[in-house]
Design an enzyme around this catalytic site. Structure first.
Site, mmCIF file in Angstrom:
data_model
loop_
_atom_site.group_PDB
_atom_site.id
_atom_site.type_symbol
_atom_site.label_atom_id
_atom_site.label_comp_id
_atom_site.label_asym_id
_atom_site.label_seq_id
_atom_site.Cartn_x
_atom_site.Cartn_y
_atom_site.Cartn_z
ATOM 1 N N PHE A 148 35.737 -44.223 43.779
ATOM 2 C CA PHE A 148 36.297 -43.569 42.592
ATOM 3 C C PHE A 148 35.242 -43.259 41.541
ATOM 4 C CE2 PHE A 148 36.136 -47.871 40.920
ATOM 5 C CZ PHE A 148 35.753 -47.643 39.604
ATOM 6 N N LYS A 172 37.359 -37.863 52.324
ATOM 7 C CA LYS A 172 38.506 -38.693 51.928
ATOM 8 C C LYS A 172 38.136 -39.254 50.566
ATOM 9 C CE LYS A 172 40.318 -42.249 51.491
ATOM 10 N NZ LYS A 172 40.767 -42.712 50.160
ATOM 11 N N GLU A 175 41.706 -42.321 46.254
ATOM 12 C CA GLU A 175 43.058 -41.887 45.870
ATOM 13 C C GLU A 175 43.269 -41.982 44.358
ATOM 14 O OE1 GLU A 175 42.013 -44.466 47.504
ATOM 15 O OE2 GLU A 175 43.450 -46.103 47.651
ATOM 16 N N SER A 225 33.096 -50.405 48.087
ATOM 17 C CA SER A 225 32.863 -51.835 47.891
ATOM 18 C C SER A 225 32.377 -52.499 49.188
ATOM 19 C CB SER A 225 34.157 -52.498 47.416
ATOM 20 O OG SER A 225 35.153 -52.349 48.403
ATOM 21 N N CYS A 280 27.283 -48.384 40.850
ATOM 22 C CA CYS A 280 26.672 -49.335 41.786
ATOM 23 C C CYS A 280 25.275 -49.704 41.325
ATOM 24 C CB CYS A 280 26.616 -48.751 43.194
ATOM 25 S SG CYS A 280 25.460 -47.384 43.331
ATOM 26 N N GLU A 380 30.319 -58.787 42.147
ATOM 27 C CA GLU A 380 30.164 -57.551 41.368
ATOM 28 C C GLU A 380 31.323 -57.470 40.360
ATOM 29 O OE1 GLU A 380 30.816 -53.867 43.552
ATOM 30 O OE2 GLU A 380 29.118 -52.957 42.515
HETATM 31 P P1 NAD Z 1 36.650 -49.168 47.454
HETATM 32 O O1 NAD Z 1 35.892 -49.865 48.532
HETATM 33 O O2 NAD Z 1 37.855 -49.816 46.911
HETATM 34 O O3 NAD Z 1 37.130 -47.716 47.979
HETATM 35 C C1 NAD Z 1 36.222 -46.812 48.576
HETATM 36 C C2 NAD Z 1 36.989 -45.931 49.554
HETATM 37 O O4 NAD Z 1 37.528 -46.756 50.604
HETATM 38 C C3 NAD Z 1 38.167 -45.205 48.922
HETATM 39 O O5 NAD Z 1 38.221 -43.893 49.436
HETATM 40 C C4 NAD Z 1 39.374 -46.038 49.337
HETATM 41 O O6 NAD Z 1 40.541 -45.270 49.487
HETATM 42 C C5 NAD Z 1 38.945 -46.593 50.688
HETATM 43 N N1 NAD Z 1 39.529 -47.919 50.960
HETATM 44 C C6 NAD Z 1 39.897 -48.864 50.048
HETATM 45 N N2 NAD Z 1 40.352 -49.966 50.673
HETATM 46 C C7 NAD Z 1 40.272 -49.713 52.004
HETATM 47 C C8 NAD Z 1 40.579 -50.479 53.163
HETATM 48 N N3 NAD Z 1 41.076 -51.720 53.071
HETATM 49 N N4 NAD Z 1 40.369 -49.923 54.370
HETATM 50 C C9 NAD Z 1 39.865 -48.679 54.483
HETATM 51 N N5 NAD Z 1 39.552 -47.910 53.419
HETATM 52 C C10 NAD Z 1 39.748 -48.414 52.190
HETATM 53 O O7 NAD Z 1 35.582 -48.827 46.307
HETATM 54 P P2 NAD Z 1 35.864 -48.219 44.863
HETATM 55 O O8 NAD Z 1 36.516 -49.247 44.015
HETATM 56 O O9 NAD Z 1 36.493 -46.882 44.974
HETATM 57 O O10 NAD Z 1 34.359 -47.980 44.350
HETATM 58 C C11 NAD Z 1 33.588 -48.955 43.700
HETATM 59 C C12 NAD Z 1 32.638 -49.631 44.667
HETATM 60 O O11 NAD Z 1 31.777 -48.663 45.242
HETATM 61 C C13 NAD Z 1 31.729 -50.633 43.984
HETATM 62 O O12 NAD Z 1 31.616 -51.775 44.795
HETATM 63 C C14 NAD Z 1 30.399 -49.901 43.886
HETATM 64 O O13 NAD Z 1 29.278 -50.741 43.814
HETATM 65 C C15 NAD Z 1 30.426 -49.130 45.160
HETATM 66 N N6 NAD Z 1 29.496 -48.006 45.120
HETATM 67 C C16 NAD Z 1 28.349 -48.108 45.840
HETATM 68 C C17 NAD Z 1 27.410 -47.088 45.794
HETATM 69 C C18 NAD Z 1 26.131 -47.206 46.568
HETATM 70 O O14 NAD Z 1 25.434 -46.208 46.714
HETATM 71 N N7 NAD Z 1 25.781 -48.383 47.063
HETATM 72 C C19 NAD Z 1 27.663 -45.934 45.023
HETATM 73 C C20 NAD Z 1 28.875 -45.857 44.315
HETATM 74 C C21 NAD Z 1 29.792 -46.904 44.365
#
Ligand code: NAD
Length: 496
Positions: A148, A172, A175, A225, A280, A380
């Site tokens: 997000f 994808k 959401e 994450s 991140c 985090e």
């Molecule tokens: P998230 O892991 O909750 O969601 C990421 C994606 O995975 C979304 O599209 C979501 O719909 C999907 N998703 C969520 N739960 C799922 C599951 N159980 N099974 C399959 N798919 C699932 O992450 P977020 O809250 O949207 O984003 C924040 C996180 O992203 C933080 O941990 C941040 O550090 C990380 N991030 C990392 C980088 C990097 O380059 N390392 C860059 C940006 C963000």
């Protein structure tokens, strides 16, 4: 606002059984219900992408390049509209949203080098009149699963090189922030990308699982994450897919006694609290070296943090906005309370200033005496609560940084060349800053963390991205008449 799946060059008008709410974090109000794809719709999108990808992969490099250049201009021309969509769904300020769109431009600009970074190698007459050459071909369909916190930059960083080398993509988006991806689909179409080459499907785990299991999707890019990234890497790999998953961070900033403390303090506030700490690469932990450095830094930091203005995404005075959801706000506040129970001390707590608001605001806070055994140190925290870990010397600072499970970014502020040199050599993080607090590299350098900040050894951004999104073939060829032989030989072929 109308936001839908984007399949085959148009909004998908059909209905599915599942949906979920999209909120405006600045007000806390629901904006609309987002239709979630089911497995049948994901399959439809993949089939469309596979057909379109085949034609796109066979399109000349020159024509593909033309689309990239036009998309760059459209992104610039539509920055205001896109920034508005990012702000209203993510909560970040317009200025911050424009910043991420600027970084998305780098992804397109770098993708225009696709022909250069995928060109093959040729060895003439390696033996017996045989020439050997290597080529790189598009993989077909790439799934891009995005978080997000960067609704424009991350999908574009994933997709641009994937498209430029001749693949179709299925994005994808999170959401929580689907509108920007939907608009990007419309812009790609306007740029001349053939229908079906950029697609977006909305939803949650069910959609992701359908993509992970689909036999026509060989490559998966994920940013999000750590627990979800680890799952996606393992599940995707079990289907023999190529997966790169960039995940969470807990970035340490070490401040040496010789540093310019004013500069270091300003850098910590910008990198620590910018975007309500939902990056991140946000600095989570400040590690001043020596008690005197810590005390002097705190004196400079407190008024700076007290001076930050928290506000709606479109409040021009706001330094940062709300966090993305009510659940996220709860998690950040719970992490702070637990830290205090564990023995951290509060230097700044501005939560009372935003406590009554309906938007998902968390006040800027700073904790001192955070220790590596505390939850707030280990996990985090995606919200504006930052911590200070006091260390005695550089040895301790490097040891603590390297003991953390994450290795996304690490930063040192110092005037000492030898200290910086040692830090760069010894610290185990993928992106390192020396007097640079957010060391996110430019598009033509590799991006990505180490240890549990990244799963899979591939890089999906930067020069290695072209390899990630293509398959290699090596051809050994001999034409009749050039040292060809008509005798049977059962020995293993040698080039001698
Ligand atoms: P998230 O892991 O909750 O969601 C990421 C994606 O995975 C979304 O599209 C979501 O719909 C999907 N998703 C969520 N739960 C799922 C599951 N159980 N099974 C399959 N798919 C699932 O992450 P977020 O809250 O949207 O984003 C924040 C996180 O992203 C933080 O941990 C941040 O550090 C990380 N991030 C990392 C980088 C990097 O380059 N390392 C860059 C940006 C963000």
């Amino acid at each position: 606002m109308y936001v839908s799946h984007f399949i085959g060059g148009e909004a998908y008008a059909g209905k599915t059984a599942r949906s979920g709410p999209v909120f405006n974090p600045s007000t806390g109000e629901k904006s609309y219900d987002l239709s979630y794809a089911d497995r049948a719709l994901v399959d439809h999108a993949v089939q469309v992408a596979a057909r379109a990808g085949k034609l796109w992969g066979d399109t000349s490099q020159a024509r593909r390049l033309g689309v990239m250049f036009r998309m760059r201009e459209l992104l610039i021309a539509n920055t205001d509209k896109l920034a508005e969509l990012v702000g209203v769904e993510n909560g970040k300020t317009i200025a911050d949203a424009k910043g991420e769109i600027g970084r998305a431009l780098e992804a397109i600009e770098y993708a225009t080098s696709a022909a250069e970074v995928t060109k093959g190698e040729y060895s003439r007459n390696v033996g017996g009149g045989i020439d050997v050459f290597s080529i790189r071909e598009p993989v077909g369909v790439v799934a891009c699963i995005a978080p997000f916190n960067f609704p424009v930059m991350v999908p574009m960083m994933m997709a641009c090189m994937a498209l430029a080398v001749g693949n179709a993509v299925i994005v994808k988006p999170s959401e929580k922030v689907p509108a920007a991806t939907f608009m990007l689909g419309q812009l790609w179409k306007e740029a001349g990308l053939p229908d079906g080459v950029w697609n977006a499907v909305n939803g949650d785990k069910e959609v992701v699982d359908a993509l992970l299991e689909h036999p026509l999707v060989p490559v998966i890019s994920f940013v999000g994450s750590t627990p979800v990234g680890e799952y996606i890497y393992q599940r995707g790999s079990s289907f023999n897919k190529r997966v790169a998953a960039y995940t969470g961070g807990k970035n340490h900033m070490i401040v040496m006694p010789d540093a310019d403390l004013e500069e270091a303090a300003s850098a910590f506030v910008s990198a620590g609290y910018g975007s309500a700490s939902q990056r991140c690469m946000a600095i989570s932990l400040l590690l001043p070296v020596g008690q005197e450095t810590a005390d002097r830094l705190i004196e400079i930091l407190i008024p700076k943090i007290r001076g930050l203005h928290m506000g709606a995404y479109n409040d021009p005075k706001a330094d940062f906005g709300a966090v993305v959801s009510a659940e996220s706000r709860q998690q950040v506040l719970a992490a702070m309370h637990k830290a205090v129970e564990d023995g951290a001390t509060v230097l700044v707590d501005r939560h009372h200033e935003v406590a009554g608001q309906t938007g998902f605001y968390v006040g800027a806070s700073l904790l001192d005496h955070v220790r590596p055994d505390m939850d707030i140190y280990r996990h985090e925290v995606f919200g504006p609560v930052r911590g200070i870990v006091r260390v005695a010397d550089l040895d301790e600072a490097i040891r603590i940084t390297n003991d953390h499970e994450f290795g996304n970014g690490a930063v040192i502020y110092t005037r000492s060349g030898p200290a910086a040199h040692r830090f760069v050599a010894e610290v185990k993080a993928g992106m390192i800053g020396v007097n640079v607090a957010v060391p996110v590299p430019v598009g033509h350098h590799n991006f990505g963390g180490l240890r549990r900040s990244k799963f899979g050894d591939a890089h999906m951004f930067g020069p290695d991205a072209a390899r990630f999104y293509t398959d290699a073939k090596t051809v050994s060829q001999r034409w009749a008449g050039v040292e060809a032989t008509q005798t049977v030989s059962m020995a293993f072929p040698s080039n001698g």
